[in-house]
Design a protein around this motif. Sequence first.
Motif, PDB file in Angstrom:
ATOM      1  N   PHE A  37      30.780  20.200  67.615  1.00 37.98           N
ATOM      2  CA  PHE A  37      31.151  20.858  69.194  1.00 37.98           C
ATOM      3  C   PHE A  37      29.959  21.199  69.835  1.00 37.98           C
ATOM      4  CE2 PHE A  37      32.053  24.759  71.085  1.00 37.98           C
ATOM      5  CZ  PHE A  37      33.267  24.619  71.833  1.00 37.98           C
ATOM      6  N   GLN A  38      30.251  20.872  71.073  1.00 36.87           N
ATOM      7  CA  GLN A  38      29.321  21.369  72.133  1.00 36.87           C
ATOM      8  C   GLN A  38      29.972  21.739  73.399  1.00 36.87           C
ATOM      9  OE1 GLN A  38      25.633  21.346  72.072  1.00 36.87           O
ATOM     10  NE2 GLN A  38      26.070  22.776  73.830  1.00 36.87           N
ATOM     11  N   SER A  39      29.519  23.136  73.789  1.00 40.02           N
ATOM     12  CA  SER A  39      30.389  23.472  75.128  1.00 40.02           C
ATOM     13  C   SER A  39      29.283  23.695  76.221  1.00 40.02           C
ATOM     14  CB  SER A  39      30.943  24.917  74.859  1.00 40.02           C
ATOM     15  OG  SER A  39      29.855  25.910  74.870  1.00 40.02           O
ATOM     16  N   SER A  40      29.748  23.859  77.415  1.00 38.51           N
ATOM     17  CA  SER A  40      28.689  24.009  78.584  1.00 38.51           C
ATOM     18  C   SER A  40      28.360  25.271  78.577  1.00 38.51           C
ATOM     19  CB  SER A  40      29.553  23.726  79.802  1.00 38.51           C
ATOM     20  OG  SER A  40      30.777  24.930  80.033  1.00 38.51           O
ATOM     21  N   LYS A  70      34.645  27.221  80.942  1.00 39.73           N
ATOM     22  CA  LYS A  70      33.708  26.344  79.782  1.00 39.73           C
ATOM     23  C   LYS A  70      34.480  25.341  79.322  1.00 39.73           C
ATOM     24  CE  LYS A  70      33.295  29.576  76.845  1.00 39.73           C
ATOM     25  NZ  LYS A  70      32.612  30.336  75.401  1.00 39.73           N
ATOM     26  N   PHE A  71      33.722  24.175  79.670  1.00 41.90           N
ATOM     27  CA  PHE A  71      34.086  22.623  79.283  1.00 41.90           C
ATOM     28  C   PHE A  71      33.304  22.526  77.822  1.00 41.90           C
ATOM     29  CE2 PHE A  71      34.267  22.624  83.861  1.00 41.90           C
ATOM     30  CZ  PHE A  71      35.464  22.084  83.893  1.00 41.90           C
ATOM     31  N   TYR A  72      33.876  21.524  76.958  1.00 48.07           N
ATOM     32  CA  TYR A  72      33.451  21.443  75.654  1.00 48.07           C
ATOM     33  C   TYR A  72      34.109  20.094  75.130  1.00 48.07           C
ATOM     34  CZ  TYR A  72      38.218  22.356  73.871  1.00 48.07           C
ATOM     35  OH  TYR A  72      39.578  22.367  73.771  1.00 48.07           O
ATOM     36  N   PHE A  73      33.191  19.421  74.415  1.00 48.15           N
ATOM     37  CA  PHE A  73      33.420  18.017  73.810  1.00 48.15           C
ATOM     38  C   PHE A  73      33.181  18.213  72.301  1.00 48.15           C
ATOM     39  CE2 PHE A  73      29.296  17.412  75.272  1.00 48.15           C
ATOM     40  CZ  PHE A  73      28.643  16.830  74.121  1.00 48.15           C
ATOM     41  N   GLY A  74      33.847  17.138  71.533  1.00 46.77           N
ATOM     42  CA  GLY A  74      33.600  17.294  70.041  1.00 46.77           C
ATOM     43  C   GLY A  74      33.904  15.788  69.515  1.00 46.77           C
ATOM     44  N   PHE A  90      38.116  12.106  68.795  1.00 48.09           N
ATOM     45  CA  PHE A  90      37.193  12.510  69.915  1.00 48.09           C
ATOM     46  C   PHE A  90      38.001  13.547  70.735  1.00 48.09           C
ATOM     47  CE2 PHE A  90      36.075   7.975  68.693  1.00 48.09           C
ATOM     48  CZ  PHE A  90      34.478   8.360  68.696  1.00 48.09           C
ATOM     49  N   TYR A  91      37.424  14.703  71.212  1.00 47.94           N
ATOM     50  CA  TYR A  91      38.269  15.485  71.939  1.00 47.94           C
ATOM     51  C   TYR A  91      37.433  16.100  73.003  1.00 47.94           C
ATOM     52  CZ  TYR A  91      36.059  18.832  68.824  1.00 47.94           C
ATOM     53  OH  TYR A  91      34.989  19.689  68.057  1.00 47.94           O
ATOM     54  N   THR A 100      42.621  14.609  73.025  1.00 54.89           N
ATOM     55  CA  THR A 100      42.406  14.107  71.876  1.00 54.89           C
ATOM     56  C   THR A 100      42.350  12.703  71.588  1.00 54.89           C
ATOM     57  OG1 THR A 100      42.407  16.181  70.627  1.00 54.89           O
ATOM     58  CG2 THR A 100      42.031  14.177  69.293  1.00 54.89           C
ATOM     59  N   LYS A 101      41.660  11.754  71.153  1.00 56.87           N
ATOM     60  CA  LYS A 101      42.000  10.512  70.824  1.00 56.87           C
ATOM     61  C   LYS A 101      41.441   9.986  69.632  1.00 56.87           C
ATOM     62  CE  LYS A 101      42.262   5.852  71.855  1.00 56.87           C
ATOM     63  NZ  LYS A 101      43.296   5.324  71.697  1.00 56.87           N
ATOM     64  N   LYS A 102      42.466   9.522  69.028  1.00 59.19           N
ATOM     65  CA  LYS A 102      42.064   9.120  67.470  1.00 59.19           C
ATOM     66  C   LYS A 102      41.748   7.474  67.408  1.00 59.19           C
ATOM     67  CE  LYS A 102      44.681  10.734  64.057  1.00 59.19           C
ATOM     68  NZ  LYS A 102      43.680  11.650  63.616  1.00 59.19           N
ATOM     69  N   ILE A 103      40.641   7.424  66.747  1.00 62.29           N
ATOM     70  CA  ILE A 103      40.199   5.794  66.517  1.00 62.29           C
ATOM     71  C   ILE A 103      39.905   5.841  65.189  1.00 62.29           C
ATOM     72  CG2 ILE A 103      38.525   4.100  67.110  1.00 62.29           C
ATOM     73  CD1 ILE A 103      38.302   5.289  69.488  1.00 62.29           C
ATOM     74  N   GLU A 104      40.926   5.446  64.370  1.00 59.81           N
ATOM     75  CA  GLU A 104      40.811   5.396  62.723  1.00 59.81           C
ATOM     76  C   GLU A 104      40.271   6.445  62.219  1.00 59.81           C
ATOM     77  OE1 GLU A 104      38.257   1.679  61.893  1.00 59.81           O
ATOM     78  OE2 GLU A 104      39.652   0.483  62.610  1.00 59.81           O
ATOM     79  N   TYR A 105      39.179   6.852  61.744  1.00 60.27           N
ATOM     80  CA  TYR A 105      38.934   7.915  61.206  1.00 60.27           C
ATOM     81  C   TYR A 105      38.112   8.924  61.748  1.00 60.27           C
ATOM     82  CZ  TYR A 105      38.967   5.084  56.941  1.00 60.27           C
ATOM     83  OH  TYR A 105      39.484   4.093  55.821  1.00 60.27           O
ATOM     84  N   PHE A 106      38.085   8.540  63.120  1.00 62.17           N
ATOM     85  CA  PHE A 106      37.452   9.433  64.337  1.00 62.17           C
ATOM     86  C   PHE A 106      38.405  10.160  65.227  1.00 62.17           C
ATOM     87  CE2 PHE A 106      34.188   6.354  62.762  1.00 62.17           C
ATOM     88  CZ  PHE A 106      33.300   7.476  62.687  1.00 62.17           C
TER      89      PHE A 106
END
Length: 737
Positions: free
Chosen positions: A243-246, A727-731, A687-688, A679-685
């Motif tokens: 997880f990483q935030s701005s 604050k924006f974040y992605f993970g 991405f949010y 959130t996007k699911k691709i098999e085991y992953f």
Amino acid sequence: MKLIIYSLLAFTINASALAQSLKGNVYELDDKSEKVPLIGTNVFWQGTQVGTTTDDKGFFDLRKVDSNPLILVVSYIGYQLVKMEIPAELDTIEIVLTVNRELQEVVVTGTSLSKYIDALEVKPTEVITNKELKKAACCNLSESFTTTASIDVQFQDAATGAKQIQLLGLAGTYTQVLLENMPTLKGIGSIFGFQYVPGPWMTSISISKGAGSVVNGYESIAGQINIDYKKPSDLERYFFNVFQSSGYRTDLNGNATLDISDKLSTTFLIHSNFTTRSMDHNNDNFRDQPDLKQINFMNRWKYDSKSGYESIFGFQALTEERIGGQLSPSNFNNFQNPGKYEVDINTKRLEVFAKNGFIFDELTSTSLGIITNAQFHNQKSIFGLRKYDAGQKSFTANIIFQTSSLDETHTIKTGFSFAFDELRERLSNFSYIKKEQRPGIFAEYNFSPSDDISIMPGARIDFHNIYGTFLTPRLHFRYDIDRNTTFRISGGKGYRSVNLFAENINYFVSSREFRIIDNPTYEEGWNYGFNLTKYFQVNEKDLRMTAEFYRTDFLKQTVVDIDSDVREVRFYNLSGKSYSNNYQLELAYELFRRFEIFAAIRYSDVKTQIVNELLSKLLVSKIKTLFTFSYYSEKQDWFFDASVLINGGGRIPSTRQNPIEFQRSETFGPFTNVNFQITKKIEYFDFYLGVENLLNFRQDNPIISANDPFGKYFDASLIWGPIEGRKFYFGLRLSVI
């Protein structure tokens, strides 16, 4: 007297029909492999007489029963019999039967609720599942209540980063926190403790409002929060999250499970949290958030003998350093010329636990449980010119014997417990040591004359080495008015020991002097209330409505008074009234397929006698309105989640004794906080990507006299709203079963 009244009320209500249910459809496949409803299919719970048949659309609505495990049986003449275990949170299900001459194949699809009221619990219990926790950033427990209206979380000051929860309008110290029914985060662990519980470690959070079970102790006055962690027996084998935030915050999480043998398995969990770049958006020369370095590790083991004995044991170790205050370095060695104001808090914590269970008779659920927990917590800290060091050693043991009648009409839990707490505090030149020992005995009886009624009285007696004998009576009652309506009431008493400095370190970041008028001892209060859950059919979909009211009356309380003198924090015994009235209404509905909305409004009337005046609680909103929206695609590979929190106004303590440039308004107005995540699911992953505090609302000038922190007007403790901006974040999450 209150318990007698509630007991009489409970016994005067007549029994009726059914409870929260499992809804679904049963089909067969025709020659074109299209689903055709099976009319008249038998659907029932294994080992009970509770069942139903499907209607002309293959639909059934079956009330859940109090059974563990919950086994659903589906039968139809000429078709393969189906038996399946149903998770407690499963709400809807779809079943496709095959005829006997074909392959024995059953296709089952279903959707589980991410947040629900536990239908099998006598006391009102809201369960937040891992599915719900993923709807927000949720990097630790303090950030996991974004989508629930029951709990508020807010900063305690503008320097330390400490966050406090509130349940039923009361401070988090009145809520008992449990790790799988083991008391945790007590004393000096209660201030920053919610940030010691990583979100990715949790599988669910159970929130019980009001008087909790006497089995877990007498501390729950406002309620209980029970946290479930990932276990070696879970399906998930490997997990990783970044997880990483701005706001320059980085979180890394991982866990792995290994099977040593068919009886022994272990799980390793690790969490790291770093905030290494200071930010100052309001240009007051104070960090908006402290620089933080936290390493958190847990190792859990599970042993299952396969013959009636099971054990879960392990440990958790944490080290954390947080540095807040002014941006320039400070010199704490020269108090004649102290330099810049700085907050430096170093924490080391170790928790060791073991749960052992012996099953003697599965038919009557006769078992013996032995639960032990030891905690070692050390904190060294500096707040400007104040130096505060504290250490705590805690040990709890709970021995629980449980047995039920064959028809589960009668269930008894009884046993005894022992708790030990040693707290050592040193504030500048003042030293304080407190050693508490509390052996106790308890008994709890669950009487269920039918599936529609459960009555659970309980009591415990504890023998405190300092404060004497505590008697804790409690009563819970559940009544299913009809198949769509459940009514619950509860009442009981609770106690808690006061830790004066540990629970009020937010006032260390101010120039206020601590004035102890009455030495703190313990607090005592009654809590009672009701919860009504009703399901309505709207366009062939369930609309869930929950209405509740809880009141807390304090008989004994330590008052923390910052109203009487702007230069002091006064501590004295309550003389007069202190109470909390909490009203809450919730609605949940699937507006259209896969689009769920949730709305709630809560009003908290919390007042305490301050000298000769009954005043509302400081720095909290009386009214809270929450809306959440969730949508997922048909393939369940895209998820969209949003929450809108509208906080009402509240009261700020008077600062009229200050010079005019250091005065603040005595009230604050309403404000809104919006969060959004994709959130996007691709098999085991997974991405949010998300944003917190979308509208960028911040409390103006949160620190009084920020340019002179060693002066007599400095105060960073009057916080009522967000102090961090947008604050924006992605993970990324990776989960392997």
